[in-house]
Write a protein that holds these residues in place. Sequence first.
Motif, PDB file in Angstrom:
ATOM      1  N   ALA A  92     -30.774 -15.556   3.631  1.00  0.00           N
ATOM      2  CA  ALA A  92     -29.515 -14.819   3.804  1.00  0.00           C
ATOM      3  C   ALA A  92     -28.319 -15.729   3.577  1.00  0.00           C
ATOM      4  CB  ALA A  92     -29.464 -14.206   5.202  1.00  0.00           C
ATOM      5  N   CYS A  93     -28.420 -16.980   4.026  1.00  0.00           N
ATOM      6  CA  CYS A  93     -27.330 -17.934   3.859  1.00  0.00           C
ATOM      7  C   CYS A  93     -27.106 -18.276   2.394  1.00  0.00           C
ATOM      8  CB  CYS A  93     -27.633 -19.198   4.664  1.00  0.00           C
ATOM      9  SG  CYS A  93     -26.370 -20.475   4.507  1.00  0.00           S
ATOM     10  N   PHE A  94     -28.171 -18.591   1.677  1.00  0.00           N
ATOM     11  CA  PHE A  94     -28.023 -18.963   0.268  1.00  0.00           C
ATOM     12  C   PHE A  94     -27.551 -17.770  -0.570  1.00  0.00           C
ATOM     13  CE2 PHE A  94     -30.239 -22.996   0.933  1.00  0.00           C
ATOM     14  CZ  PHE A  94     -29.574 -23.799   0.019  1.00  0.00           C
ATOM     15  N   ARG A  95     -28.054 -16.602  -0.259  1.00  0.00           N
ATOM     16  CA  ARG A  95     -27.638 -15.435  -1.047  1.00  0.00           C
ATOM     17  C   ARG A  95     -26.162 -15.126  -0.808  1.00  0.00           C
ATOM     18  NH1 ARG A  95     -30.855  -9.655  -1.653  1.00  0.00           N
ATOM     19  NH2 ARG A  95     -29.448  -8.770  -3.238  1.00  0.00           N
ATOM     20  N   ALA A  96     -25.703 -15.244   0.422  1.00  0.00           N
ATOM     21  CA  ALA A  96     -24.293 -15.011   0.712  1.00  0.00           C
ATOM     22  C   ALA A  96     -23.410 -16.008  -0.028  1.00  0.00           C
ATOM     23  CB  ALA A  96     -24.044 -15.087   2.209  1.00  0.00           C
ATOM     24  N   ASN A  97     -23.820 -17.279  -0.034  1.00  0.00           N
ATOM     25  CA  ASN A  97     -23.047 -18.295  -0.755  1.00  0.00           C
ATOM     26  C   ASN A  97     -23.092 -18.074  -2.262  1.00  0.00           C
ATOM     27  OD1 ASN A  97     -21.904 -20.650   1.033  1.00  0.00           O
ATOM     28  ND2 ASN A  97     -23.861 -20.094   1.961  1.00  0.00           N
ATOM     29  N   PHE A  98     -24.201 -17.567  -2.749  1.00  0.00           N
ATOM     30  CA  PHE A  98     -24.330 -17.214  -4.156  1.00  0.00           C
ATOM     31  C   PHE A  98     -23.335 -16.112  -4.519  1.00  0.00           C
ATOM     32  CE2 PHE A  98     -26.662 -14.217  -7.083  1.00  0.00           C
ATOM     33  CZ  PHE A  98     -26.501 -14.948  -8.253  1.00  0.00           C
ATOM     34  N   GLN A  99     -23.229 -15.088  -3.694  1.00  0.00           N
ATOM     35  CA  GLN A  99     -22.295 -13.994  -3.942  1.00  0.00           C
ATOM     36  C   GLN A  99     -20.850 -14.466  -3.883  1.00  0.00           C
ATOM     37  OE1 GLN A  99     -23.530 -11.301  -0.891  1.00  0.00           O
ATOM     38  NE2 GLN A  99     -25.321 -10.558  -2.015  1.00  0.00           N
ATOM     39  N   ILE A 100     -20.555 -15.330  -2.939  1.00  0.00           N
ATOM     40  CA  ILE A 100     -19.198 -15.878  -2.825  1.00  0.00           C
ATOM     41  C   ILE A 100     -18.844 -16.683  -4.072  1.00  0.00           C
ATOM     42  CG2 ILE A 100     -17.760 -17.520  -1.558  1.00  0.00           C
ATOM     43  CD1 ILE A 100     -19.343 -16.663   0.972  1.00  0.00           C
TER      44      ILE A 100
END
Length: 256
Positions: free
Chosen positions: A202-210
């Motif tokens: 969830a953390c990496f995907r959120a940073n990917f979207q940002i």
Amino acid sequence: MVGTLLAGCGGETDANREELKSSEPESEAVFEGFTPAADARGASEDAPGQPDGSVHAAGMSCTGGTAGWSQQQWSAWNSNSNTVGTYSCSGTVFGASDGSTVSVAAAGAERTGSAQIRCSNGTWVWVSGTCDGKVVSTLTATGYNLVCSHSDPVRSKWIGWYVADLKRCADFDGLEWWVAQYNSNNGCSASTNYDGYGSKDACFRANFQIAAGSEYTEAQSTGHIAAQSEYLACGPRGAYPWSNIFADGAKCKYRP
């Protein structure tokens, strides 16, 4: 296909015009700037009592040149509406004898299709044809290599995030960078509860979207690839699939 004949190989007759009018409405054939070669002129042109060039004898052959035709494509390729429209094609025509029907292949990197035309007493007459945009790999279109599948489970997971979030397959360089960060646990650590997201994924995907910024925002709001991303993947003349991304997401189709 609608046939329209301009400045043919020996002048247009009323019979030619009627034949062209009866053709199908999607495409048109256009031939420009050709005149019969001297040795192909009918002997009756020089017959006594007739103006030079006013009458063509039966059996006159046609000279070569360039044929142009077009076709309206109504179906959107992979749901991408940018692929609907009129496609124009052209190809080389070689000289032919009266009554011959020849096939002309569409030339160039952006078009696929062919046309059939017939030599009728020195005039090329439209018979039929097709014209569409060629489907090519993204690497061929712009040198931008997209990856839609991978045997490595981590890379496969990241490709799935690219497709879900950005509506496109993963670019090779971007995929390798994110996978390297993920595998080395660069950020998104348990000590911070994964930046408050509760899990590594969830953390990496959120940073990917940002990091994707406007590309992610546009893709999610429109339900298909962002315009700038399509341009990067396919160039100004290409369209990217809006559906069947896993199957066709490394391909582009040239637009009208």
